[in-house]
Design an enzyme around this catalytic site. Sequence first.
Site, PDB file in Angstrom:
ATOM      1  N   THR A   1      -4.508 -21.389 -38.563  1.00  0.00           N
ATOM      2  CA  THR A   1      -3.261 -21.752 -39.233  1.00  0.00           C
ATOM      3  C   THR A   1      -2.821 -20.666 -40.205  1.00  0.00           C
ATOM      4  OG1 THR A   1      -3.871 -24.078 -39.012  1.00  0.00           O
ATOM      5  CG2 THR A   1      -2.088 -23.570 -40.532  1.00  0.00           C
ATOM      6  N   CYS A   2      -3.762 -20.130 -40.948  1.00  0.00           N
ATOM      7  CA  CYS A   2      -3.437 -19.068 -41.910  1.00  0.00           C
ATOM      8  C   CYS A   2      -2.910 -17.836 -41.184  1.00  0.00           C
ATOM      9  CB  CYS A   2      -4.666 -18.708 -42.743  1.00  0.00           C
ATOM     10  SG  CYS A   2      -5.333 -20.082 -43.708  1.00  0.00           S
TER      11      CYS A   2
END
Length: 167
Positions: A59-60
């Site tokens: 996600t990052c």
Amino acid sequence: MATILRKGQVVETIGNLPLVGSKARDFTLTTTDLLDLNLSQFKGKFVILNIFPSIDTPTCATSVRDFNAKAAAIDGVNVICVSADLPFALNRFCGAEGIENVITASSFRSTFGNEYGLTFTTGPLTGLLSRAVVVIDKNGIVIHTEQMEDTSYLPNYDAALNSITHE
């Protein structure tokens, strides 16, 4: 403190995001060249802070890629992607991914996470930064914030970018 979910578990941060309308606090982060990066260096420019736990999570990494693509289309906007990762990890990721339209910076030797209320104080990510977005206008005023209620959620890119276009 903010309460956030991580894989269904409640975790907490040291504080809350700055209030919209407040003066953004200056900060010192470390660039991939091991140089200091300060908010004051961007006086007169819009800044989007894309803040996250670690570049080495899906996600990052997606948020950095997405802001890199979206930032390329807007003049006068500086996106600073901030995590507690070491500058070497940020540099490795950006090089491998061809990231050129954002600045990556580490909070590893600063008080950024505490000053912006984002350092996790409970759970397995204690000491890392929560996923959030803070948009700062040309005068250093916070014009948009978003604290992801779950660490697996991506930011609302449109809301962050629209806060700039409506200034």
